[in-house]
Structures are given as C-alpha cells and as structure tokens.
Write an enzyme that holds these catalytic residues in place. Structure first.
Site, PDB file in Angstrom:
ATOM      1  N   LYS A  64       0.862  -1.182   0.000  1.00 35.57           N
ATOM      2  CA  LYS A  64       0.000   0.000   0.000  1.00 35.57           C
ATOM      3  C   LYS A  64       0.894   1.226   0.000  1.00 35.57           C
ATOM      4  O   LYS A  64       1.690   1.434   0.921  1.00 35.57           O
ATOM      5  CB  LYS A  64      -0.906  -0.009   1.228  1.00 35.57           C
ATOM      6  CG  LYS A  64      -1.752   1.247   1.336  1.00 35.57           C
ATOM      7  CD  LYS A  64      -2.798   1.135   2.404  1.00 35.57           C
ATOM      8  CE  LYS A  64      -3.551   2.446   2.547  1.00 35.57           C
ATOM      9  NZ  LYS A  64      -4.594   2.354   3.564  1.00 35.57           N
ATOM     10  N   LYS A 124      -2.151  -1.533  -3.827  1.00 34.66           N
ATOM     11  CA  LYS A 124      -3.014  -0.361  -3.773  1.00 34.66           C
ATOM     12  C   LYS A 124      -2.174   0.892  -3.880  1.00 34.66           C
ATOM     13  O   LYS A 124      -1.202   0.990  -3.142  1.00 34.66           O
ATOM     14  CB  LYS A 124      -3.783  -0.384  -2.442  1.00 34.66           C
ATOM     15  CG  LYS A 124      -4.635   0.817  -2.198  1.00 34.66           C
ATOM     16  CD  LYS A 124      -5.304   0.710  -0.870  1.00 34.66           C
ATOM     17  CE  LYS A 124      -5.985   2.035  -0.627  1.00 34.66           C
ATOM     18  NZ  LYS A 124      -6.218   2.282   0.732  1.00 34.66           N
TER      19      LYS A 124
HETATM   20  C1  PBG Z   1      -7.550   3.219   5.537  1.00 27.13           C
HETATM   21  C2  PBG Z   1      -7.764   3.162   4.073  1.00 27.13           C
HETATM   22  C3  PBG Z   1      -7.586   4.167   3.111  1.00 27.13           C
HETATM   23  C4  PBG Z   1      -8.039   3.638   1.898  1.00 27.13           C
HETATM   24  C5  PBG Z   1      -8.455   2.340   2.152  1.00 27.13           C
HETATM   25  N1  PBG Z   1      -8.260   2.060   3.502  1.00 27.13           N
HETATM   26  C6  PBG Z   1      -7.123   5.564   3.244  1.00 27.13           C
HETATM   27  C7  PBG Z   1      -5.728   5.890   3.535  1.00 27.13           C
HETATM   28  O1  PBG Z   1      -4.858   5.033   3.675  1.00 27.13           O
HETATM   29  O2  PBG Z   1      -5.485   7.094   3.683  1.00 27.13           O
HETATM   30  C8  PBG Z   1      -8.053   4.400   0.591  1.00 27.13           C
HETATM   31  C9  PBG Z   1      -9.065   3.941  -0.376  1.00 27.13           C
HETATM   32  C10 PBG Z   1      -9.374   4.849  -1.492  1.00 27.13           C
HETATM   33  O3  PBG Z   1      -8.773   5.916  -1.730  1.00 27.13           O
HETATM   34  O4  PBG Z   1     -10.291   4.480  -2.206  1.00 27.13           O
HETATM   35  N2  PBG Z   1      -6.240   3.364   5.937  1.00 27.13           N
END
Ligand code: PBG
Length: 320
Positions: free
Chosen positions: A193, A246
């Site tokens: 991520k 992601k």
């Molecule tokens: C929680 C999380 C996030 C997303 C999914 N789980 C936000 C982040 O990490 O700031 C982002 C999903 C999206 O932008 O669609 N940590």
C-alpha cells in the site's frame, strides 16, 4: 511466424463476434468487491455516488440491491460518531461496523462481508495508529488492530483486510484470531500500500485525513517495487491468505511483479482518486465513463489481479 501479407492481425478484429472469441481478459462480477461506508447517518454523494455514506439500516438496503444485481462481496468502512486518540470506535463491539456486520449477517446471509481494519477513520488525529509524540507507535498499534479484527469477525466478517501498514500486523491479527478460535477466517493483507495522492476523495468521505503530517512514515514510497515484493513475502510468512496492491492504475507494474513472484490470490484496489478522476472528466464531457471504466478495470485484471476492489462495482453490474 509468417509476416504480412500472409499474416493480417486485423482479421480477428473485424466483427464483435470475432473479437470476443480471441479476448484474453474478461470481467466477471465474481471478482469484484464493492466498498461501502457506514456511519451514524446516511447521506448521498451526488458527484461520487459510491463514496456516499450509509446508516446501518440503509446499508442493508444497499446490500439487497447489490445482491439483486449480482454483486456478492462488499468491504465495509466505518465512520464513528466520535473519534479519540486511540481510535476506540474501531474495536468497540458496539461500533458502527460491528452493528452493520450483525445486521447484514442476519438479513443478507448470502453476502460475503469483508472489513477494512485500520484506525485512521476512528482516531481524532487521523493517523493509522496510536501516537507516541508525533510518530505512530508500531507495536502499540498492533494490539488495537488485532482487537479490531477479532471484534469484526465476532460480529460476522468473513475475512479481515488490514490497511494500516504497521510492521507485523498480519502476524498479530493471525495470532489474535487463532486465540479466539477463528483459525478459519482469512486475512486479506493490503501488503503493498503506497503513500498515494489518489486516496484524496476517500479521506474526504471517511473524514480520515491526517490532522498533521502525512502517511509517508508507514505507507510505501511510490518509487519502489522491490520493496513491494518484500512486503508481500513478509505478509505471506506472517499468515496472509491474499495479497493486495493499492492503488491499482498507477501500480500496474507492481501488480504484474507480485503476480509473477507469488502464487497467493492477489487483489488490487482501484482507489477513490482513480474513480473520481474519471467521474470528473466524464462530467465535463471529456471521456465516456463506461468505456473508460471498463478499460481501466480490464487493465487491472490483465496486469494480474484476481480480485478488484472498485467503486464502479455496482455500475459494472449493470454494464456487464
Ligand atoms: C484506511 C484506508 C484508506 C483507503 C483504504 N483504507 C485511506 C488511507 O490510507 O489514507 C483508501 C481507499 C481509497 O482511496 O479508495 N487506511
């Protein structure tokens, strides 16, 4: 291989039937996951419909509609009534996600329910863990993530998806689940991520933007791909059952690299910024939304994702 004029690749492009016959990548609703946001009150988002908010009551209605359209799997995100420094709403058995899980489990029994496990929607400072000074304390956070995962599973989650990027969270969650007798519940790890600008619309919808600083101290640097492979390897060693990359479109090469290196099921998250960017361009009349969305989702599958989390899942169900 013979060349032109014996070989003419346009022959199989001539009709829609011929093109369909040689299509290498197909979209099936079975592979798609619809994100849903649950909070104390429901409200619509006219411009970005999939980023609207549901109440416990309306999420059951939405799940009903999704099931009728053929969508089998959702991932739940919670926005609590009140936030605090420890994100206690995340692991409260009376929390908003826990309530939604119990309602969905009872009233939509056929649906597969995933939950996002993270503290950022629940902390007053918006970071993904508890703070020690201005830093997110990795090891203290692990205990709270593990409690959150157990609480989700006890309320009815079929699988949990940690998205916080703390080191060791998969092992901590696996151990906690096993201790409570949930050794059969899978973990879908947001393994690679990245600290991405493409999460902007989600953070607005989930009110989870960090109050100071950013997430670069725990999410990955978008410049790195070898590090993504190390993250995946560690998560598998810790007990992850599915990996995730992601965001998706800016990371197609990462999806491909993970697919080639590991045999575990692989998900990709087509994030809020990818969705919003195209919605905005379509609203301006610059692009055809349906065609551009289907092309984007096909590219994510072609890169090697087995599962795609996408805000277009509901619309895709009507398009397919
Ligand atoms: C929680 C999380 C996030 C997303 C999914 N789980 C936000 C982040 O990490 O700031 C982002 C999903 C999206 O932008 O669609 N940590």
């Amino acid at each position: 291989m013979s060349s032109f004029p014996v070989t003419r690749l346009r022959r199989f492009r001539r009709t829609s039937g011929l093109r369909g016959l040689v299509r290498e990548t197909r979209l099936s609703l079975d592979d798609f996951v619809m994100p849903l946001f649950v909070g104390p009150e429901a409200f619509a988002n006219d411009e970005l419909p999939a980023l609207g908010r549901h109440s416990v009551e309306s999420v059951v209605e939405e799940a009903d509609e999704l099931q009728r359209l053929g969508v089998q799997t959702v991932i739940l995100f919670g926005i609590p009534a009140e936030k605090d420094a420890e994100g206690s709403g995340a692991y409260d058995d009376d929390g908003v996600v826990q309530h939604a899980l119990r309602a969905l489990r009872e009233r939509r029994p056929g649906m597969t329910l995933l939950t996002d496990v993270c503290l950022c929607e629940y902390t007053s400072h918006g970071h993904c863990g508890v703070l020690h000074g201005d830093d997110v304390d990795n090891d203290e956070t692990l205990k709270l993530l593990a409690r959150t995962a157990v609480s989700h599973v006890e309320a009815g989650a079929d699988a949990v998806a940690p998205s916080d990027m703390m080191d060791g969270r998969v092992a901590a969650i696996r151990a906690a689940l096993d201790d409570e007798g949930h050794e059969s519940t899978p973990i879908l790890a947001y393994s690679a991520k990245y600290a991405s600008a493409f999460y902007g619309p989600f953070r607005e919808a989930a009110e989870s933007a960090p109050a100071f600083g950013d997430r670069r101290g725990y999410q990955m640097d978008p410049a790195n791909v070898r590090e993504a492979l190390r993250e995946c390897e560690l998560d598998l060693e810790e007990g992850a059952d599915m990996l995730m990359v992601k965001p998706a479109l800016p990371c197609l090469d990462v999806i491909r690299a993970v697919r080639e290196e590991f045999d575990a099921p692989l998900a990709a998250y087509n994030v809020s910024g990818e969705y919003a960017m195209l919605k905005a361009a379509a609203a301006k009349g610059w692009m055809d939304e349906r065609q551009a969305a289907v092309e984007s989702l096909t590219a994510i599958k072609r890169a090697g994702a087995d599962v795609v989390v996408s805000y277009w899942t509901k619309e895709l169900a009507r398009w397919l």
